[in-house]
Enzyme design. Structure first.
Site, PDB file in Angstrom:
ATOM      1  N   CYS A  70       0.741  -1.345  -0.023  1.00  0.00           N
ATOM      2  CA  CYS A  70      -0.281   0.196   0.122  1.00  0.00           C
ATOM      3  C   CYS A  70       0.674   0.824  -0.602  1.00  0.00           C
ATOM      4  O   CYS A  70       1.245   0.987   1.058  1.00  0.00           O
ATOM      5  CB  CYS A  70      -0.881  -0.147   1.637  1.00  0.00           C
ATOM      6  N   CYS A  79      -3.321   0.185   8.811  1.00  0.00           N
ATOM      7  CA  CYS A  79      -2.601  -1.162   9.091  1.00  0.00           C
ATOM      8  C   CYS A  79      -1.534  -1.317   9.658  1.00  0.00           C
ATOM      9  O   CYS A  79      -0.697  -0.221   9.791  1.00  0.00           O
ATOM     10  CB  CYS A  79      -2.365  -1.696   8.023  1.00  0.00           C
ATOM     11  N   GLN A 260     -20.208 -10.222  10.138  1.00  0.00           N
ATOM     12  CA  GLN A 260     -17.976 -10.488  10.122  1.00  0.00           C
ATOM     13  C   GLN A 260     -17.519  -9.476   9.415  1.00  0.00           C
ATOM     14  O   GLN A 260     -18.412 -10.062   8.129  1.00  0.00           O
ATOM     15  CB  GLN A 260     -18.357 -11.667  10.557  1.00  0.00           C
ATOM     16  N   ASP A 308     -28.271  -9.911  22.505  1.00  0.00           N
ATOM     17  CA  ASP A 308     -27.541  -8.716  21.796  1.00  0.00           C
ATOM     18  C   ASP A 308     -28.091  -7.290  22.300  1.00  0.00           C
ATOM     19  O   ASP A 308     -29.365  -7.162  22.673  1.00  0.00           O
ATOM     20  CB  ASP A 308     -27.816  -8.409  20.711  1.00  0.00           C
ATOM     21  N   ASP A 354     -19.041 -13.728  22.643  1.00  0.00           N
ATOM     22  CA  ASP A 354     -18.073 -13.344  21.762  1.00  0.00           C
ATOM     23  C   ASP A 354     -18.170 -11.273  22.441  1.00  0.00           C
ATOM     24  O   ASP A 354     -19.039 -10.439  21.446  1.00  0.00           O
ATOM     25  CB  ASP A 354     -19.101 -13.228  20.332  1.00  0.00           C
ATOM     26  N   CYS A 381     -11.557 -11.399  20.855  1.00  0.00           N
ATOM     27  CA  CYS A 381     -10.974 -10.328  19.433  1.00  0.00           C
ATOM     28  C   CYS A 381      -9.810  -9.780  20.343  1.00  0.00           C
ATOM     29  O   CYS A 381      -8.978  -8.467  19.717  1.00  0.00           O
ATOM     30  CB  CYS A 381     -11.659  -9.703  18.779  1.00  0.00           C
TER      31      CYS A 381
END
Length: 425
Positions: A70, A79, A260, A308, A354, A381
């Site tokens: 990139c 990133c 996702q 949720d 999650d 995560c």
């Protein structure tokens, strides 16, 4: 020390995408470094316990280092590890995950089963938030909240990149546009957008933009304003949802619902969670979203509930249960804590969690240990909060039985993993 360049030997990569080094016994976190390199670096932040620096010159390069594909890498903050080849990215993420579980989680023998790599290194994201500043369309710099103007993002699906020139056209008529959020379905070739503006946008103008400025595969726009850190929807033109397909399953996903991000791993992710869960009588899926896991899981058990706190996600989940002909699943708009609290005393065989990057709340961990479901499938995560939670759950009577890393976020420091915990015999 701040003005003087540092010469550092980088030991390894740590969470956040930094190279880790030591200088006179003090930890130094080095941006854009690679493991086993000798680098020259400039100090960008000096703290009592650690220093942050950025590479200015590579003196001895790692074989894993590459020229970042990139052109905006090094400026754009999207990133953190694009300068590493993909093999090294996976290896470093595995090392960070296992080291976190051993150091923070105090788990001596980790039943690690390997990594599931992304099927694409680039162009895998189907959800993107473009920031807008002084007619620049792109993303914030890594060091300041200044937008880097981009022609394309290599992480975004190619279709999403096609929107950038159209967004520039929109800027000519909506001067106070701050953000554009894109939600794209690669299986249906359709997208919805969120326009985040300072003032209310004229509805006729938005309808004209949808019909005449944006490509025909954009099916709807929502007009949003910011209240604190939250977005508030004013109105919408066109549709406010798209449909995603994962194997035989269909999902409606509204503008305010989560799905996702890495479409190349949807089927793999689902397959692994189903495999980890196996059969059960009664299950709970906390943080269920639109029912991505809940609805397929309903095939493996007698009955499952999804919870949720997002009302949009729950509406989608209920709709998705109907279009997939699942009648042994129900959904509730509630936090994980409230849902668990209502289930105290019930026999529950499976709980899927999650949580966000902050991990489980203390109250949620306490209720899990009180309810003691036979199995917990933990989708994480953040390896540090994951390790913290595992330490408490294993002390409370659970054993870590299986663990896999699924690389949903190539080129970034984010680490997603799937774990199975079972009550100790």
């Amino acid at each position: 020390m701040k003005d003087k360049p540092l010469k550092l030997t980088v030991e390894k990569l740590v969470y956040g995408g930094y190279g880790f080094s030591r200088l006179n016994g003090k930890a130094v976190f080095v941006r854009f470094a690679s493991p086993k390199e000798l680098v020259e670096a400039k100090v960008v932040k000096e703290k009592k316990d650690y220093t942050e620096a950025v590479v200015t010159k590579v003196l001895i390069s790692s074989p894993a280092r590459r020229k970042a594909p990139c052109p905006y890498y090094g400026e754009c903050g999207g990133c953190q590890i694009q300068h590493l080849n993909y093999e090294e990215q996976l290896r470093s993420k595995k090392d960070i995950l296992l080291e976190s579980l051993e150091r923070i989680g105090k788990i001596k023998e980790v039943p690690y089963e390997g990594e599931i790599p992304s099927k694409k290194e680039f162009n895998y994201r189907v959800r993107v938030q473009f920031k807008i500043q002084e007619n620049r369309v792109g993303f914030y710099r890594w060091d300041v909240k200044e937008v880097v103007d981009v022609e394309e993002c290599l992480l975004a699906h190619e279709r999403i990149n096609e929107l950038i020139p159209h967004i520039r056209e929109v800027l000519k008529v909506i001067k106070d546009l701050q953000e554009v959020h894109v939600n794209y379905s690669p299986t249906r070739d359709e997208a919805t957008l969120k326009f985040v503006t300072i003032t209310h946008t004229d509805e006729k103008l938005l309808q004209n933009i949808l019909e005449n400025v944006l490509p025909e595969w954009v099916v709807g726009i929502g007009d949003y304003g910011k209240v604190g850190n939250s977005l508030v929807k004013r109105y919408k033109v066109g549709r406010e949802h798209i449909f995603m397909d994962v194997g035989k399953w269909q999902y409606r996903v509204s503008n305010d619902s989560f799905f996702q991000v890495n479409y190349t791993l949807w089927e793999d992710f689902l397959k692994e969670v189903l495999d980890f869960s196996e059969s059960y009588k009664k299950g709970l899926d906390l943080h269920c979203g639109v029912g991505f896991f809940t609805i397929p899981l309903s095939e493996q058990g007698n009955f499952i509930e999804g919870a949720d706190a997002n009302p949009s996600a729950i509406k989608d989940a209920e709709y998705n249960a109907k279009i997939n002909n699942r009648d042994n699943v129900i959904f509730e708009e509630a936090t994980a804590f409230k849902h668990l609290k209502r289930r105290i005393g019930e026999v529950i065989n499976l709980v899927v969690v999650d949580p966000p990057r902050s991990g489980l709340l203390r109250e949620e961990r306490d209720l899990l240990l009180k309810n003691k479901p036979d199995k917990i499938v933990y989708i994480s995560c953040n390896p540090t909060t994951f390790a913290r939670d595992l330490k408490i759950l294993t002390k409370g009577g659970y054993e870590l039985k299986r663990l896999k890393l699924i690389d949903n976020f190539p080129q970034t420091y984010h680490i997603e993993s799937i774990a199975l915990l079972e009550v100790k015999d």
